[in-house]
Design a protein around this motif. Sequence first.
Motif, PDB file in Angstrom:
ATOM      1  N   ILE A 234       0.818  -1.325   0.103  1.00 25.58           N
ATOM      2  CA  ILE A 234       0.083   0.036  -0.006  1.00 25.58           C
ATOM      3  C   ILE A 234       0.864   1.284  -0.197  1.00 25.58           C
ATOM      4  CG2 ILE A 234      -1.565   1.196   1.218  1.00 25.58           C
ATOM      5  CD1 ILE A 234      -2.901  -1.212   2.136  1.00 25.58           C
ATOM      6  N   LEU A 235       2.057   1.306   0.750  1.00 23.84           N
ATOM      7  CA  LEU A 235       2.830   2.240   0.741  1.00 23.84           C
ATOM      8  C   LEU A 235       3.558   2.432  -0.522  1.00 23.84           C
ATOM      9  CD1 LEU A 235       4.904   4.526   1.881  1.00 23.84           C
ATOM     10  CD2 LEU A 235       6.429   2.615   2.817  1.00 23.84           C
ATOM     11  N   ASP A 236       3.744   1.375  -1.407  1.00 20.29           N
ATOM     12  CA  ASP A 236       4.320   1.713  -2.704  1.00 20.29           C
ATOM     13  C   ASP A 236       3.376   2.053  -3.682  1.00 20.29           C
ATOM     14  OD1 ASP A 236       7.018   0.871  -3.377  1.00 20.29           O
ATOM     15  OD2 ASP A 236       6.605  -1.202  -2.478  1.00 20.29           O
ATOM     16  N   ALA A 237       2.124   1.742  -3.667  1.00 18.64           N
ATOM     17  CA  ALA A 237       1.131   2.285  -4.601  1.00 18.64           C
ATOM     18  C   ALA A 237       0.910   3.920  -4.022  1.00 18.64           C
ATOM     19  CB  ALA A 237      -0.378   1.663  -4.148  1.00 18.64           C
ATOM     20  N   ALA A 238       0.763   4.138  -2.863  1.00 18.28           N
ATOM     21  CA  ALA A 238       0.675   5.609  -2.531  1.00 18.28           C
ATOM     22  C   ALA A 238       2.128   6.338  -2.883  1.00 18.28           C
ATOM     23  CB  ALA A 238       0.589   5.633  -0.948  1.00 18.28           C
ATOM     24  N   LEU A 239       3.387   5.720  -2.969  1.00 19.34           N
ATOM     25  CA  LEU A 239       4.471   6.657  -3.465  1.00 19.34           C
ATOM     26  C   LEU A 239       4.475   6.847  -4.869  1.00 19.34           C
ATOM     27  CD1 LEU A 239       7.459   4.724  -1.301  1.00 19.34           C
ATOM     28  CD2 LEU A 239       6.850   7.431  -1.282  1.00 19.34           C
ATOM     29  N   THR A 240       4.149   5.739  -5.634  1.00 19.80           N
ATOM     30  CA  THR A 240       3.720   5.784  -6.900  1.00 19.80           C
ATOM     31  C   THR A 240       3.145   7.086  -7.484  1.00 19.80           C
ATOM     32  OG1 THR A 240       3.802   3.473  -7.171  1.00 19.80           O
ATOM     33  CG2 THR A 240       3.016   4.683  -9.047  1.00 19.80           C
ATOM     34  N   LEU A 241       2.077   7.539  -6.592  1.00 15.89           N
ATOM     35  CA  LEU A 241       1.251   8.466  -7.000  1.00 15.89           C
ATOM     36  C   LEU A 241       1.599   9.957  -6.220  1.00 15.89           C
ATOM     37  CD1 LEU A 241      -2.061   6.625  -7.220  1.00 15.89           C
ATOM     38  CD2 LEU A 241      -0.599   7.199  -9.238  1.00 15.89           C
ATOM     39  N   MET A 242       2.448   9.965  -5.767  1.00 14.09           N
ATOM     40  CA  MET A 242       2.680  11.325  -4.718  1.00 14.09           C
ATOM     41  C   MET A 242       3.004  12.467  -5.842  1.00 14.09           C
ATOM     42  SD  MET A 242       2.194  10.693  -1.336  1.00 14.09           S
ATOM     43  CE  MET A 242       2.625  12.170  -0.727  1.00 14.09           C
ATOM     44  N   ASN A 243       2.460  13.562  -5.492  1.00 15.31           N
ATOM     45  CA  ASN A 243       2.771  14.761  -5.984  1.00 15.31           C
ATOM     46  C   ASN A 243       4.219  15.528  -5.308  1.00 15.31           C
ATOM     47  OD1 ASN A 243       0.522  14.985  -7.656  1.00 15.31           O
ATOM     48  ND2 ASN A 243      -0.425  15.762  -6.115  1.00 15.31           N
ATOM     49  N   ASN A 244       4.729  16.214  -6.354  1.00 19.07           N
ATOM     50  CA  ASN A 244       5.996  17.168  -5.804  1.00 19.07           C
ATOM     51  C   ASN A 244       5.682  17.622  -4.487  1.00 19.07           C
ATOM     52  OD1 ASN A 244       7.145  16.418  -8.215  1.00 19.07           O
ATOM     53  ND2 ASN A 244       6.943  18.490  -9.262  1.00 19.07           N
ATOM     54  N   TYR A 245       6.669  17.570  -3.649  1.00 15.42           N
ATOM     55  CA  TYR A 245       6.689  18.211  -2.210  1.00 15.42           C
ATOM     56  C   TYR A 245       5.565  17.448  -1.446  1.00 15.42           C
ATOM     57  CZ  TYR A 245       9.774  21.367  -4.753  1.00 15.42           C
ATOM     58  OH  TYR A 245      10.950  21.665  -5.560  1.00 15.42           O
ATOM     59  N   GLY A 246       4.994  16.171  -1.742  1.00 18.32           N
ATOM     60  CA  GLY A 246       4.216  15.834  -1.119  1.00 18.32           C
ATOM     61  C   GLY A 246       4.620  15.197   0.297  1.00 18.32           C
ATOM     62  N   ARG A 269      12.425   5.481  -4.735  1.00 19.87           N
ATOM     63  CA  ARG A 269      13.057   6.576  -5.451  1.00 19.87           C
ATOM     64  C   ARG A 269      12.264   7.826  -5.620  1.00 19.87           C
ATOM     65  NH1 ARG A 269      11.589   2.834  -9.691  1.00 19.87           N
ATOM     66  NH2 ARG A 269       9.976   3.738 -11.197  1.00 19.87           N
ATOM     67  N   ASN A 270      10.752   7.727  -5.469  1.00 22.01           N
ATOM     68  CA  ASN A 270       9.995   9.005  -5.680  1.00 22.01           C
ATOM     69  C   ASN A 270      10.000  10.011  -4.333  1.00 22.01           C
ATOM     70  OD1 ASN A 270       9.111   8.240  -7.888  1.00 22.01           O
ATOM     71  ND2 ASN A 270       6.614   8.101  -7.365  1.00 22.01           N
ATOM     72  N   ILE A 271      10.828   9.462  -3.253  1.00 21.83           N
ATOM     73  CA  ILE A 271      11.019  10.334  -2.414  1.00 21.83           C
ATOM     74  C   ILE A 271      12.399  11.315  -2.898  1.00 21.83           C
ATOM     75  CG2 ILE A 271      12.235  10.781   0.140  1.00 21.83           C
ATOM     76  CD1 ILE A 271      11.408   7.890   0.652  1.00 21.83           C
ATOM     77  N   LEU A 272      13.033  11.086  -3.723  1.00 21.73           N
ATOM     78  CA  LEU A 272      13.785  11.933  -4.460  1.00 21.73           C
ATOM     79  C   LEU A 272      13.211  12.595  -5.522  1.00 21.73           C
ATOM     80  CD1 LEU A 272      16.708  13.214  -5.121  1.00 21.73           C
ATOM     81  CD2 LEU A 272      17.015  11.162  -6.510  1.00 21.73           C
ATOM     82  N   MET A 273      12.589  11.870  -6.499  1.00 24.83           N
ATOM     83  CA  MET A 273      12.192  12.572  -7.783  1.00 24.83           C
ATOM     84  C   MET A 273      10.918  13.579  -7.399  1.00 24.83           C
ATOM     85  SD  MET A 273      13.932  10.944  -9.627  1.00 24.83           S
ATOM     86  CE  MET A 273      14.768   9.326  -9.814  1.00 24.83           C
ATOM     87  N   LYS A 274      10.053  13.089  -6.405  1.00 25.74           N
ATOM     88  CA  LYS A 274       9.105  13.938  -6.117  1.00 25.74           C
ATOM     89  C   LYS A 274       9.177  14.910  -4.882  1.00 25.74           C
ATOM     90  CE  LYS A 274       6.693  11.906  -9.119  1.00 25.74           C
ATOM     91  NZ  LYS A 274       5.672  12.266  -9.912  1.00 25.74           N
TER      92      LYS A 274
END
Length: 344
Positions: A234-246, A269-274
């Motif tokens: 569930i964390l992975d699914a949410a991370l996939t859709l996070m907006n910038n500066y979420g 990786r989305n912690i970095l990308m977003k």
Amino acid sequence: MKGSNRINRAWRLGKRPQGEIKDSDLELKENEIPIPTNNQVLARTIYFSLDPTNRIWMSDIDQYMEPVEIGDVMRAGGSIAVVEESKAPGIEPGDIVQGGMYGGWQEYFLMPGEEVIKVPVVEGLPLTTFLSVLGFTGPTAYFGLLDIGKPKAGETVVVSAAAGAVGSIACQIAKIKGCNVVGIVGNDEKCHWLKADLGIDTAINYRTENVLDSLKKACPNGIDIYFENVGGDILDAALTLMNNYGRIPVCGLISMYNNWDNPGPKMFRNILMKRLTVQGFLVSDFLHKYEESIEDLGKWISEGRIQFKVDVVKGIENAPAAVSKLFTGENTGKLIIQTSEEPK
Ligand SMILES: NC(=O)c1ccc[n+]([C@@H]2O[C@H](COP(=O)([O-])OP(=O)(O)OC[C@H]3O[C@@H](n4cnc5c(N)ncnc54)[C@H](OP(=O)(O)O)[C@@H]3O)[C@@H](O)[C@H]2O)c1
């Protein structure tokens, strides 16, 4: 009524669970009810809280406090008790008090008079309210969402374990703040409660739906805040859709408490990308602001803007079986054991 001829029953940790908690991991032991001496009070437990963190405390891992030792009384996240005998000034038999670190999974306990915190008796508010929304699960939702999540009206907030003690309050505070709120839960009854009674926008059943697909539909503008209670897929699914500066307030990771071998999020990786802010927290980090949360939560309850459920299981003997409900999802709202009757 002295301790010498009355028995206290207490659940003690017999062995550290492997995987799920089994009844045989705990032992219900009897001892004489202790007798209070100078400045002590003897309290009889009425309710104690069952919490996902009981499983963490049973494990011998590096954690936020000491694990419960083998042979010790199982620690409770909170308890409410009535004073039976007092040798402390200003505390009378019949006073309703918080067990704090002295309570635990047991029927009677001693505590020093100076540590006693009385529980207010408020017309129309059940005592269990002070173990749930006005105890520590409401403030957990409050600080995690408001201080770490920092929601703005119009943003999208996703909450996992959304029908639980913390999650159901986080959902409702997010609605009060004007957000699009999506809850993720494990059955259709919980989905119905969240939407029909609590007024959240979308509820997703993670057991019957593809969470990522359903989140994409429910969050067409992406996710601004993910209130994390479970970890795993569930964390992975949410991370996939996070907006910038979420923002991701990490409140809990219940899907991992029975097995810490999970390799961690694939979408790290989305912690970095977003450019996400991911912050773990304990409600106790916010003790200095506790009153503020109780004032706001109390106001929202009285205005009918926050609803809550408690799931009370009677009988201390049922505690080990009941705590497992947190891991199977059989509880809705705050899970509590009742060990004795409230005073009339
Ligand atoms: N940081 C803090 O200070 C603090 C304080 C209190 C609680 N917490 C954390 O907050 C979270 C919720 O605690 P709570 O007391 O409010 O419990 P709760 O949500 O009332 O009960 C736990 C719920 O978690 C869900 N769940 C269990 N295993 C799951 C899994 N493998 N995958 C997805 N969902 C699962 C179940 O609901 P479903 O039917 O929806 O699966 C269950 O009802 C926990 O992670 C807890 O450790 C943190």
